[in-house]
Each structure stands twice: as structure tokens, then as C-alpha cells.
Design a protein around this motif. Structure first.
Motif, PDB file in Angstrom:
ATOM      1  N   ARG A   2     -59.516  28.431 -15.905  1.00 11.48           N
ATOM      2  CA  ARG A   2     -58.401  29.301 -16.265  1.00 11.48           C
ATOM      3  C   ARG A   2     -57.203  29.053 -15.355  1.00 11.48           C
ATOM      4  O   ARG A   2     -57.354  28.673 -14.209  1.00 11.48           O
ATOM      5  CB  ARG A   2     -58.819  30.762 -16.124  1.00 11.48           C
ATOM      6  N   LYS A   3     -56.010  29.358 -15.906  1.00 11.95           N
ATOM      7  CA  LYS A   3     -54.783  29.299 -15.118  1.00 11.95           C
ATOM      8  C   LYS A   3     -54.347  30.726 -14.794  1.00 11.95           C
ATOM      9  O   LYS A   3     -54.471  31.626 -15.633  1.00 11.95           O
ATOM     10  CB  LYS A   3     -53.653  28.623 -15.899  1.00 11.95           C
ATOM     11  N   LEU A   4     -53.808  30.905 -13.589  1.00 12.02           N
ATOM     12  CA  LEU A   4     -53.181  32.172 -13.215  1.00 12.02           C
ATOM     13  C   LEU A   4     -51.680  31.986 -13.366  1.00 12.02           C
ATOM     14  O   LEU A   4     -51.085  31.098 -12.741  1.00 12.02           O
ATOM     15  CB  LEU A   4     -53.531  32.557 -11.776  1.00 12.02           C
ATOM     16  N   VAL A 107     -60.023  37.079  -8.570  1.00 15.31           N
ATOM     17  CA  VAL A 107     -59.213  36.178  -9.393  1.00 15.31           C
ATOM     18  C   VAL A 107     -59.592  34.723  -9.118  1.00 15.31           C
ATOM     19  O   VAL A 107     -59.658  33.912 -10.039  1.00 15.31           O
ATOM     20  CB  VAL A 107     -57.706  36.452  -9.202  1.00 15.31           C
ATOM     21  N   SER A 108     -59.873  34.396  -7.863  1.00  9.40           N
ATOM     22  CA  SER A 108     -60.337  33.032  -7.542  1.00  9.40           C
ATOM     23  C   SER A 108     -61.595  32.703  -8.333  1.00  9.40           C
ATOM     24  O   SER A 108     -61.733  31.602  -8.883  1.00  9.40           O
ATOM     25  CB  SER A 108     -60.621  32.897  -6.042  1.00  9.40           C
ATOM     26  N   LYS A 111     -60.856  32.354 -12.167  1.00  6.24           N
ATOM     27  CA  LYS A 111     -60.167  31.106 -12.501  1.00  6.24           C
ATOM     28  C   LYS A 111     -61.170  29.972 -12.758  1.00  6.24           C
ATOM     29  O   LYS A 111     -60.888  29.062 -13.528  1.00  6.24           O
ATOM     30  CB  LYS A 111     -59.218  30.696 -11.374  1.00  6.24           C
ATOM     31  N   GLN A 112     -62.318  30.038 -12.155  1.00  5.44           N
ATOM     32  CA  GLN A 112     -63.326  28.988 -12.300  1.00  5.44           C
ATOM     33  C   GLN A 112     -64.131  29.133 -13.592  1.00  5.44           C
ATOM     34  O   GLN A 112     -64.842  28.221 -13.995  1.00  5.44           O
ATOM     35  CB  GLN A 112     -64.289  29.001 -11.105  1.00  5.44           C
ATOM     36  N   ASP A 117     -56.086  32.129 -20.135  1.00  5.60           N
ATOM     37  CA  ASP A 117     -55.134  32.350 -19.047  1.00  5.60           C
ATOM     38  C   ASP A 117     -55.273  33.756 -18.478  1.00  5.60           C
ATOM     39  O   ASP A 117     -55.657  34.696 -19.172  1.00  5.60           O
ATOM     40  CB  ASP A 117     -53.700  32.159 -19.559  1.00  5.60           C
ATOM     41  N   LEU A 135     -52.769  30.816  -5.359  1.00  4.94           N
ATOM     42  CA  LEU A 135     -53.521  30.965  -6.606  1.00  4.94           C
ATOM     43  C   LEU A 135     -52.715  30.742  -7.881  1.00  4.94           C
ATOM     44  O   LEU A 135     -53.291  30.444  -8.925  1.00  4.94           O
ATOM     45  CB  LEU A 135     -54.171  32.353  -6.667  1.00  4.94           C
ATOM     46  N   ASP A 137     -50.846  29.082 -10.784  1.00  2.05           N
ATOM     47  CA  ASP A 137     -50.768  27.755 -11.393  1.00  2.05           C
ATOM     48  C   ASP A 137     -49.439  27.554 -12.112  1.00  2.05           C
ATOM     49  O   ASP A 137     -49.060  26.428 -12.412  1.00  2.05           O
ATOM     50  CB  ASP A 137     -51.909  27.566 -12.396  1.00  2.05           C
TER      51      ASP A 137
END
Length: 187
Positions: A2-4, A107-108, A111-112, A117, A135, A137
Motif C-alpha cells: 500500500r501507499k500512504l 500505518v507502517s 503499508k506492507q 491506498d 512514511l 509515498d
């Protein structure tokens, strides 16, 4: 993965809120068909909406009672899973909300997992934490053609120095502009 993504409407002089909480009157300067379509595209790609406690509370009050003309945007805002990042928030009444105390850690981890998004709306203090942790992106900003002179700035002192690459710019018929930036190491 995922993108933040940060999404905010800001004034030309860098404010995302006026002098009082929820003074977003300048949003009306840029809102129109183009920004509505852009907002819907973002919402359709979202796995999660991420908010700090103050933004979460304000968004929950607005979107749970959204006017009928908010239609499809309101539908997505209310159905998408949300993270309320707070060490003090005790309950969350807006549907599909999870309260997280360790925003950077959670959130980290998120994202994995998955491919959608994660969007941060508003939430200046939370955004600064994510910026310090490296964090984000992508940064998506809509620039409203106004100088407020006073209010709450989006980008706070103490955020790390980071060069960005403009990957997209689009003028709006309302006089605003959509800008999308990537942190250089994320190119």
C-alpha cells in the motif's frame, strides 16, 4: 504494498485551516466538478482513511450527517475503513473506525499488507509524525488561490528536509491547482 498518500487543500500561503477549528471556507474557492471527480477517484482507490483525533472528530460529525448534495462522496466517506490515530480517544462512533494508539507503527504495518491506498486527510500533527518517520509515498495538494495570512499551517516546523519531484500538475477551472509530488527517494 500500500501507499500512504497525503491529501489536503491548502492556501497559497500554506494554511490548511483558518484561524478557528474547521474554518475551511476557502475550500469553496476550488470545489467544483473537477475536484469532485478527483475526490471520487481517490476514495475508490482507498483501503483506509487515516485521521488524527481532531480531524477524525470533525469529519465524523460532518460526514455522518452530510447534506444530500454530497451523494457519492458521502457514501464512500462513510463506508471506507478508517483509522483514528489517538492516545486519548476512547470511542469512535463513525462506522468502520479503528482507534490506534501507535500511528507510525500501525500505518507502517498496514503499508506492507494489500495493494490499496491509505489517505491522510487534514491531520497536520499526525502528518508531521508520518513525515518524520518517512512514511509518505505521495503528497497530493490542491492549492486554493487565496492568501489567508493567519491560520494553521499544514507543514510544521521541524519536519525533515526532503526534496520532492513534481509528477503531475493540473489547473482547475476554479483557479486552483492540483499538484502531486513524490519524495525523491520514492521515485
Amino acid at each position: 504494498m500500500r501507499k500512504l498518500i497525503m491529501w489536503n487543500v491548502i492556501t497559497l500561503d500554506g494554511y490548511f485551516e483558518g484561524q478557528t477549528n474547521w474554518d475551511l471556507s476557502f475550500h469553496g474557492l476550488v470545489w467544483g466538478k473537477e475536484l469532485e471527480e478527483f475526490s471520487l477517484r481517490q476514495l475508490k482507490s482507498a483501503d483506509y482513511l487515516v485521521f488524527g483525533a481532531t480531524t477524525y472528530k470533525g469529519m465524523a460529525v460532518y460526514w455522518t450527517k452530510a447534506p444530500e448534495d454530497e451523494g457519492e462522496v458521502a457514501k464512500y466517506m462513510n463506508q471506507i475503513p478508517k483509522l483514528a490515530c489517538s492516545t486519548t480517544l476512547k470511542n469512535a462512533d463513525w462506522n468502520n473506525t479503528t482507534i490506534v494508539k501507535d500511528a507510525v507503527g500501525e500505518v507502517s504495518k498496514l503499508k506492507q499488507e494489500g495493494n490499496g491506498d491509505l489517505y491522510v486527510f487534514g491531520s497536520g500533527i499526525l502528518s508531521a509524525s508520518f513525515m518524520k518517520a518517512g512514511l509518505f509515498d505521495e503528497y497530493r495538494l490542491c492549492i486554493a488561490p487565496v492568501f489567508l495570512g493567519k491560520g494553521r499551517r499544514l507543514f510544521l516546523e521541524g519536519i525533515p528536509n526532503q526534496e520532492l519531484t513534481l509528477i503531475e500538475s493540473k489547473p482547475l477551472s476554479t483557479g486552483g491547482a492540483l499538484l502531486t509530488y513524490l519524495p525523491q527517494e520514492k521515485k
